[in-house]
Structure formats: structure tokens, C-alpha cells
Design a protein around this motif. Structure first.
Motif, PDB file in Angstrom:
ATOM      1  N   PRO A  74     -56.844 -25.443  13.544  1.00  0.00           N
ATOM      2  CA  PRO A  74     -55.811 -26.465  13.351  1.00  0.00           C
ATOM      3  C   PRO A  74     -54.972 -26.673  14.607  1.00  0.00           C
ATOM      4  CG  PRO A  74     -55.550 -24.613  11.811  1.00  0.00           C
ATOM      5  CD  PRO A  74     -56.493 -24.189  12.883  1.00  0.00           C
ATOM      6  N   PHE A  75     -54.137 -27.663  14.540  1.00  0.00           N
ATOM      7  CA  PHE A  75     -53.244 -28.027  15.644  1.00  0.00           C
ATOM      8  C   PHE A  75     -52.140 -26.971  15.794  1.00  0.00           C
ATOM      9  CE2 PHE A  75     -49.239 -29.963  16.914  1.00  0.00           C
ATOM     10  CZ  PHE A  75     -49.587 -30.639  18.065  1.00  0.00           C
ATOM     11  N   GLY A  76     -51.730 -26.723  17.023  1.00  0.00           N
ATOM     12  CA  GLY A  76     -50.499 -25.982  17.300  1.00  0.00           C
ATOM     13  C   GLY A  76     -50.642 -24.486  17.472  1.00  0.00           C
ATOM     14  N   PHE A  77     -51.840 -23.926  17.135  1.00  0.00           N
ATOM     15  CA  PHE A  77     -52.022 -22.479  17.257  1.00  0.00           C
ATOM     16  C   PHE A  77     -51.692 -22.026  18.680  1.00  0.00           C
ATOM     17  CE2 PHE A  77     -54.891 -20.774  13.642  1.00  0.00           C
ATOM     18  CZ  PHE A  77     -54.158 -21.481  12.715  1.00  0.00           C
ATOM     19  N   ARG A  78     -50.994 -20.869  18.769  1.00  0.00           N
ATOM     20  CA  ARG A  78     -50.721 -20.269  20.077  1.00  0.00           C
ATOM     21  C   ARG A  78     -52.003 -19.575  20.514  1.00  0.00           C
ATOM     22  NH1 ARG A  78     -47.315 -16.251  19.182  1.00  0.00           N
ATOM     23  NH2 ARG A  78     -47.506 -16.442  16.926  1.00  0.00           N
ATOM     24  N   ARG A  79     -52.521 -19.951  21.684  1.00  0.00           N
ATOM     25  CA  ARG A  79     -53.866 -19.518  22.059  1.00  0.00           C
ATOM     26  C   ARG A  79     -53.891 -18.362  23.049  1.00  0.00           C
ATOM     27  NH1 ARG A  79     -58.285 -23.853  21.460  1.00  0.00           N
ATOM     28  NH2 ARG A  79     -58.590 -23.481  19.241  1.00  0.00           N
ATOM     29  N   VAL A  80     -54.762 -17.404  22.761  1.00  0.00           N
ATOM     30  CA  VAL A  80     -54.997 -16.285  23.669  1.00  0.00           C
ATOM     31  C   VAL A  80     -56.493 -16.259  23.958  1.00  0.00           C
ATOM     32  CG1 VAL A  80     -54.761 -13.785  24.013  1.00  0.00           C
ATOM     33  CG2 VAL A  80     -53.055 -15.025  22.627  1.00  0.00           C
ATOM     34  N   PHE A  81     -56.867 -16.588  25.201  1.00  0.00           N
ATOM     35  CA  PHE A  81     -58.277 -16.600  25.603  1.00  0.00           C
ATOM     36  C   PHE A  81     -58.583 -15.308  26.361  1.00  0.00           C
ATOM     37  CE2 PHE A  81     -57.631 -21.206  25.107  1.00  0.00           C
ATOM     38  CZ  PHE A  81     -58.780 -21.545  24.422  1.00  0.00           C
ATOM     39  N   THR A  97     -66.471 -22.825  22.249  1.00  0.00           N
ATOM     40  CA  THR A  97     -67.234 -21.692  21.701  1.00  0.00           C
ATOM     41  C   THR A  97     -68.418 -22.148  20.840  1.00  0.00           C
ATOM     42  OG1 THR A  97     -65.661 -21.604  19.889  1.00  0.00           O
ATOM     43  CG2 THR A  97     -65.275 -20.090  21.709  1.00  0.00           C
ATOM     44  N   GLY A  98     -68.628 -23.448  20.690  1.00  0.00           N
ATOM     45  CA  GLY A  98     -69.739 -23.969  19.888  1.00  0.00           C
ATOM     46  C   GLY A  98     -69.556 -25.449  19.683  1.00  0.00           C
ATOM     47  N   PRO A  99     -70.602 -26.159  19.181  1.00  0.00           N
ATOM     48  CA  PRO A  99     -70.488 -27.623  19.046  1.00  0.00           C
ATOM     49  C   PRO A  99     -69.328 -28.013  18.114  1.00  0.00           C
ATOM     50  CG  PRO A  99     -72.745 -26.884  18.697  1.00  0.00           C
ATOM     51  CD  PRO A  99     -71.892 -25.655  18.717  1.00  0.00           C
ATOM     52  N   HIS A 100     -68.371 -28.714  18.653  1.00  0.00           N
ATOM     53  CA  HIS A 100     -67.231 -29.192  17.858  1.00  0.00           C
ATOM     54  C   HIS A 100     -66.531 -30.327  18.596  1.00  0.00           C
ATOM     55  CE1 HIS A 100     -64.756 -26.796  20.634  1.00  0.00           C
ATOM     56  NE2 HIS A 100     -63.689 -27.392  20.134  1.00  0.00           N
ATOM     57  N   LEU A 101     -65.721 -31.059  17.830  1.00  0.00           N
ATOM     58  CA  LEU A 101     -64.867 -32.095  18.422  1.00  0.00           C
ATOM     59  C   LEU A 101     -63.455 -31.546  18.504  1.00  0.00           C
ATOM     60  CD1 LEU A 101     -64.023 -35.064  19.197  1.00  0.00           C
ATOM     61  CD2 LEU A 101     -63.673 -35.425  16.745  1.00  0.00           C
ATOM     62  N   PRO A 158     -49.304 -20.026  13.991  1.00  0.00           N
ATOM     63  CA  PRO A 158     -49.965 -18.728  14.138  1.00  0.00           C
ATOM     64  C   PRO A 158     -50.630 -18.563  15.502  1.00  0.00           C
ATOM     65  CG  PRO A 158     -50.709 -19.893  12.170  1.00  0.00           C
ATOM     66  CD  PRO A 158     -49.949 -20.868  12.996  1.00  0.00           C
ATOM     67  N   GLU A 159     -50.933 -17.301  15.818  1.00  0.00           N
ATOM     68  CA  GLU A 159     -51.637 -16.997  17.065  1.00  0.00           C
ATOM     69  C   GLU A 159     -53.132 -16.993  16.796  1.00  0.00           C
ATOM     70  OE1 GLU A 159     -50.324 -13.653  19.933  1.00  0.00           O
ATOM     71  OE2 GLU A 159     -52.195 -12.921  19.070  1.00  0.00           O
ATOM     72  N   GLN A 160     -53.909 -17.449  17.765  1.00  0.00           N
ATOM     73  CA  GLN A 160     -55.367 -17.439  17.640  1.00  0.00           C
ATOM     74  C   GLN A 160     -55.959 -16.814  18.898  1.00  0.00           C
ATOM     75  OE1 GLN A 160     -57.410 -21.262  17.720  1.00  0.00           O
ATOM     76  NE2 GLN A 160     -58.829 -20.548  16.144  1.00  0.00           N
ATOM     77  N   ARG A 161     -56.835 -15.811  18.695  1.00  0.00           N
ATOM     78  CA  ARG A 161     -57.474 -15.126  19.838  1.00  0.00           C
ATOM     79  C   ARG A 161     -58.926 -15.562  19.908  1.00  0.00           C
ATOM     80  NH1 ARG A 161     -53.547 -11.203  21.065  1.00  0.00           N
ATOM     81  NH2 ARG A 161     -54.827 -10.264  22.672  1.00  0.00           N
ATOM     82  N   LEU A 162     -59.357 -15.985  21.095  1.00  0.00           N
ATOM     83  CA  LEU A 162     -60.720 -16.492  21.275  1.00  0.00           C
ATOM     84  C   LEU A 162     -61.364 -15.842  22.488  1.00  0.00           C
ATOM     85  CD1 LEU A 162     -59.829 -20.243  20.807  1.00  0.00           C
ATOM     86  CD2 LEU A 162     -61.350 -18.998  19.275  1.00  0.00           C
ATOM     87  N   ASN A 163     -62.685 -15.680  22.412  1.00  0.00           N
ATOM     88  CA  ASN A 163     -63.426 -15.194  23.575  1.00  0.00           C
ATOM     89  C   ASN A 163     -64.322 -16.309  24.092  1.00  0.00           C
ATOM     90  OD1 ASN A 163     -62.486 -12.466  23.814  1.00  0.00           O
ATOM     91  ND2 ASN A 163     -63.533 -12.067  21.890  1.00  0.00           N
ATOM     92  N   VAL A 164     -64.142 -16.616  25.369  1.00  0.00           N
ATOM     93  CA  VAL A 164     -64.925 -17.682  26.007  1.00  0.00           C
ATOM     94  C   VAL A 164     -65.525 -17.123  27.302  1.00  0.00           C
ATOM     95  CG1 VAL A 164     -63.605 -19.591  25.019  1.00  0.00           C
ATOM     96  CG2 VAL A 164     -62.853 -18.583  27.179  1.00  0.00           C
ATOM     97  N   GLU A 165     -66.360 -17.909  27.956  1.00  0.00           N
ATOM     98  CA  GLU A 165     -66.939 -17.495  29.239  1.00  0.00           C
ATOM     99  C   GLU A 165     -65.814 -17.119  30.210  1.00  0.00           C
ATOM    100  OE1 GLU A 165     -69.974 -19.949  31.277  1.00  0.00           O
ATOM    101  OE2 GLU A 165     -69.963 -21.084  29.393  1.00  0.00           O
ATOM    102  N   PRO A 166     -65.910 -15.950  30.874  1.00  0.00           N
ATOM    103  CA  PRO A 166     -64.828 -15.548  31.804  1.00  0.00           C
ATOM    104  C   PRO A 166     -64.493 -16.617  32.838  1.00  0.00           C
ATOM    105  CG  PRO A 166     -66.388 -13.753  31.494  1.00  0.00           C
ATOM    106  CD  PRO A 166     -66.972 -14.940  30.789  1.00  0.00           C
ATOM    107  N   ARG A 167     -65.488 -17.439  33.238  1.00  0.00           N
ATOM    108  CA  ARG A 167     -65.213 -18.446  34.280  1.00  0.00           C
ATOM    109  C   ARG A 167     -64.246 -19.532  33.797  1.00  0.00           C
ATOM    110  NH1 ARG A 167     -67.719 -23.410  35.186  1.00  0.00           N
ATOM    111  NH2 ARG A 167     -68.824 -24.164  33.359  1.00  0.00           N
TER     112      ARG A 167
END
Ligand SMILES: [Zn+2]
Length: 290
Positions: free
Chosen positions: A174-181, A266-270, A117-126
Motif C-alpha cells: 500500500p501507499f505510505g509504508f516507511r521503506r527499508v531496503f 522484486t517481481g512483476p508489478h505496477l 507501517p514499516e516495510q522491509r524489502l530485499n532487492v539487488e544490492p546495486r
């Protein structure tokens, strides 16, 4: 001559109870010592193909996939190759190569399609639109990290019966997600994300040797462990490292750092990655079936 033979016979006769004891011990041992862990097979991009190698000798076979040496393990007197299939692999018939004295023998297998699946995330522009300084930093760091992850050390580690989950927590990605930042497509997610409060200890999944420990632009504070034969693991976004350094040996379950949110996060995680023959594969395949 005769007397010497007689002495030898007597010696053998005296040894018999000891031989019986040794045989009994050997029969008892397999039940007492648990076999080393075995990953689950999934012949898809980002998965693992487990292929029997028809080599009968004790010495480890030399197997290659995409020109990279492959992990081999012995079970019930037979050799198997654990072939890591990269996420970038196109589905279809592929072959690993078993190097023999008479030449390379292809070991063909089918890679099946998997729709991640695709996953869309918002992170710091830098962390998406990189400054020239950050771009230069990433260009320095990428080969360092790849070099650590793609290392091949022939030594076989004594593997435990199970892989230790590096952190108990909520699985966030999960593993393998297609990422859109920030609406821009980026590389697929090459690990498994587990969230926990900042400072929670992170432990090594398997025994090995630390081959990288640094603060990277995208991965944040990261530790890479070499488990031998091209199997490596990576632990990212740490708040702090344990009192360890590159070259140190670690045991499975040993604390290597603390949960944090350093790097592109985007937050405390491993972020936990497992790699075989230079291919990032689904860490879930190393854990017992759910
Ligand atoms: Zn991640």
C-alpha cells in the motif's frame, strides 16, 4: 419602428416552443450527464484536503499550497480546492492561500497524524549501494521525473465520472509504508503496488497527455501522464511501453504499457502514483470507497 417591434414580437412568439424545448433539454441534461469524479478526503500526510473557496465567479480561483498551484473543481456552483498533502508534512494547523485582488486569503485546515507501517524489502544490492555511474544517472533522472510529475497546466480536462483502476491484480504494497531496503531506510512508498503476470496491460487512470516516457534507474520503464491543473499520474516498472510518445493524448482506460519488473523491483508489478500540487497522495483516495 412600430412594425419592426411587431415583427420582433412575432419572432419571439414563434420561438417560444423552441425555448420550451431548450429548457426541457437543460432540465433533463443533469440527470443524463454524470458528474465528474470526486476524490475522497483524508487530511493526513499523503492525503487530500478538499476546501471550499468562497469565490462566486465562473473563473477558476488561484489557490496555492507550499507555493504550488492547487487543483480546483466546481460542484453545484461552488469552487473547491483539492489540496495534496505531502507525506513529509508535519501534522498540525496549515493553510492554503487563495489569491484575490485584495491579497492572499489563508484557508486554514488541520493535518492529522497518520502512522504508516514499516516495510522491509530485499532487492539487488546495486539498487541500494549505488555505483558512481548509477548515482550520476539517478541525479540526471530525478529532476526529469520531478519536472514531469510537478507540472502545472491550467487547462481543465473533461474528467470522467470515475477513475479507471490501471490494473486489476493483487495489491502487494500500500501507499505510505516507511521503506527499508536491505536494512537501509529509504524514502516512503509514494504509490500503490499491484502485482500481475508479466505482459498484462496497464491502462491510464484518467485522460491526459504523456509528459514522460523513459527507462529510469529506480522506477524502470515509466510513463507519466499530466491530467491538467497539477494532477499527474505515474506508472512504473513496465516490461514494455505501448506505441505512444511524449506529447500524445491518452483516454482513460487506454493501454499505455505492459506489466514488468524493470528498475528497483522484486517481481512483476505496477507501481501507481497519483500527485496533486507536487504532493504524492494515496491513489486509493481516487477510487470509490471499498
Ligand atoms: Zn511501489
Amino acid at each position: 419602428m412600430q412594425s419592426q417591434q411587431a415583427r420582433q414580437n412575432t419572432g419571439q412568439a414563434k420561438l417560444n416552443p423552441l425555448v420550451i424545448l431548450l429548457l426541457a433539454l437543460l432540465l433533463w441534461l443533469p440527470g443524463a450527464v454524470q458528474a465528474a469524479f470526486w476524490p475522497r478526503e483524508d487530511r493526513v500526510p499523503g492525503g487530500i484536503a478538499i476546501i471550499e473557496i468562497p469565490q462566486r465567479s465562473e473563473s477558476a480561483p488561484h489557490v496555492f499550497f507550499n507555493d504550488r498551484r492547487v487543483y480546483t473543481a466546481r460542484h453545484d456552483g461552488r469552487w473547491y480546492a483539492w489540496v495534496g498533502i505531502p507525506l513529509s508534512q508535519s501534522p498540525g494547523l496549515v493553510a492554503a492561500l487563495w489569491r484575490t485582488r485584495d491579497g492572499d486569503v489563508p484557508l486554514a485546515f488541520e493535518v492529522n497524524h497518520k502512522d504508516y507501517p514499516e516495510q522491509r524489502l530485499n532487492v539487488e544490492p546495486r539498487h541500494v549501494d549505488l555505483s558512481p555511474e548509477d548515482l550520476a544517472r539517478v541525479r540526471r533522472e530525478t529532476p526529469e521525473l520531478r519536472g514531469a510529475m510537478d507540472i502545472f497546466r491550467p487547462a481543465q480536462e473533461q474528467l470522467p465520472s470515475e477513475v479507471t483502476l490501471p490494473l486489476e491484480g493483487r495489491r502487494t504494497s500500500p501507499f505510505g509504508f516507511r521503506r527499508v531496503f536491505n536494512d537501509q531506510p529509504r524514502n516512503p512508498h509514494n504509490g500503490l503496488d499491484i502485482a500481475a503476470p508479466q505482459g498484462t496491460p496497464i491502462v491510464a487512470a484518467l485522460p491526459g497527455r504523456i509528459v514522460a516516457q523513459n527507462h529510469y534507474f529506480f522506477n524502470g520503464k515509466t510513463v507519466v501522464i499530466d491530467h491538467g491543473q497539477g494532477m499527474t499520474s505515474m506508472y512504473c516498472h513496465m516490461h514494455a511501453f505501448a506505441d505512444l510518445k511524449v506529447g500524445d493524448r491518452v483516454e482513460a482506460g487506454q493501454v499505455i504499457g505492459q506489466i514488468g519488473t524493470t528498475g528497483r523491483s522484486t517481481g512483476p508489478h505496477l507501481h501507481w502514483t497519483m500527485s496533486l500540487n507536487g504532493a504524492r497522495v494515496d491513489p486509493d483516495l481516487f477510487l470509490p470507497a471499498p
